[in-house]
Design a protein around this motif. Sequence first.
Motif, PDB file in Angstrom:
ATOM      1  N   TYR A   4     -19.086 -24.053   1.116  1.00 25.41           N
ATOM      2  CA  TYR A   4     -20.206 -24.805   1.678  1.00 25.41           C
ATOM      3  C   TYR A   4     -21.537 -24.178   1.259  1.00 25.41           C
ATOM      4  CZ  TYR A   4     -16.504 -26.434   4.829  1.00 25.41           C
ATOM      5  OH  TYR A   4     -15.345 -26.954   5.348  1.00 25.41           O
ATOM      6  N   LEU A  19     -26.607 -28.789   6.116  1.00 27.00           N
ATOM      7  CA  LEU A  19     -25.424 -28.528   5.293  1.00 27.00           C
ATOM      8  C   LEU A  19     -25.354 -29.563   4.189  1.00 27.00           C
ATOM      9  CD1 LEU A  19     -22.589 -27.015   5.033  1.00 27.00           C
ATOM     10  CD2 LEU A  19     -21.681 -28.920   6.385  1.00 27.00           C
ATOM     11  N   ILE A 102     -18.213 -26.543  10.032  1.00 31.37           N
ATOM     12  CA  ILE A 102     -17.507 -25.530   9.246  1.00 31.37           C
ATOM     13  C   ILE A 102     -16.448 -24.861  10.113  1.00 31.37           C
ATOM     14  CG2 ILE A 102     -17.766 -23.343   8.011  1.00 31.37           C
ATOM     15  CD1 ILE A 102     -20.517 -24.277   7.142  1.00 31.37           C
ATOM     16  N   VAL A 107     -19.301 -19.625   2.693  1.00 29.25           N
ATOM     17  CA  VAL A 107     -20.597 -20.268   2.890  1.00 29.25           C
ATOM     18  C   VAL A 107     -21.652 -19.562   2.055  1.00 29.25           C
ATOM     19  CG1 VAL A 107     -22.388 -20.911   4.544  1.00 29.25           C
ATOM     20  CG2 VAL A 107     -19.980 -20.899   5.259  1.00 29.25           C
ATOM     21  N   TRP A 149     -14.931 -17.822   8.786  1.00 34.10           N
ATOM     22  CA  TRP A 149     -15.376 -17.988   7.403  1.00 34.10           C
ATOM     23  C   TRP A 149     -16.079 -16.718   6.961  1.00 34.10           C
ATOM     24  CZ3 TRP A 149     -17.767 -20.981  11.360  1.00 34.10           C
ATOM     25  CH2 TRP A 149     -19.078 -20.620  11.678  1.00 34.10           C
TER      26      TRP A 149
END
Length: 357
Positions: A4, A19, A102, A107, A149
């Motif tokens: 992302y 995002l 997410i 990221v 993440w």
Amino acid sequence: MPHYTASVDAGNGGTNAVLATGKTYKRVYFPSVRAVATGDTLGLGSQWEHQFEYVDWNGHRYAVGDSVLTIRRAIEHHTGANRYGNEFHQFLVAKALADLGIKSGEVDLTVFCPPGMYAELNKGITTNFTQQEGKVTIKLKGDKNAREWRYSSVSVWPEGIGAAALFILDDAGNPVQTDLLSGQVLFLDIGAYTTDALLLSDGSFNPETLQHATFEKSGVDEHIRQPILRSLKKRSTDFEILTVDDVDLAIRNGAEGGSYMLHSGAMDMDIAAQVEHQAGRYAEWLANNILDGHYNGLRGIKALVLVGGGAKMVEEPLREWYGDKLLDTSKIPTVKKVHPVDMNAVGGLRLALMRGR
């Protein structure tokens, strides 16, 4: 593993995050405030129990944003230079990314700090966000499992640079041909705690103005929210329990076309007139102390761009005094759809997309 690209402007007053989602972006906002919560329930359901959102983070449970007005105890803010990159800052960013959907993966993160603090803080912010290999764990109410993440990269930009990027990049991060940033252009970023003045010369930051780049305790909180709160508490004992977060919610409701009404106990009050009065006084302060005091009444400056949560509140009087030098961003194709409060976050995302290519 999903990857992302996100940009989060986690300010002293509010957290704005975007995002990348292909041709456009997804956006979230919530006030930068939390309170310790238990999440206890009698199991009676929403008809009989008040519902609120909470987050599990680092072994604690928190109500976040406007949900703290349900808890009304141990309400926690963190303002000032020490907040950037600290645990609270990381919490706000993680909450925003979770709200954006997410759940796992990597990221590419962009965050911000005031330009007057940037040289001192930017390396420390990056280090703090990437410690323990950038791993993040957070669980929202309703999640069966925690979200995990890692930050594959962390970029830190001075507030105002993100807004400037809107003028030279489109939504995909592609350069656009424009002369809007030629000459001297001043970006005035009006936040809750700081007001930042970023002077660009032909699109580049002028370091000679660094000492005037960040004005602490000069934002919306000091000049609008706190004076209104003090006034309310003098009017009735029912208003004595109010916090700055109540005032903030009423201001946002009013700005979005709703009511400026505040309710507490047996008392109701419409604070629209107070907001207008304090905003006018704040505009005078900005003009006297920053625009006239440090930037010569905008003489020699081609354009002034208002950024941040306080921009719309002071726009009308500043336009009356400075005329066409106050740029009308609603007429600029790459900027017109972006609210001033989102300018840094959206611009930061465009910078990340440009760099990613």
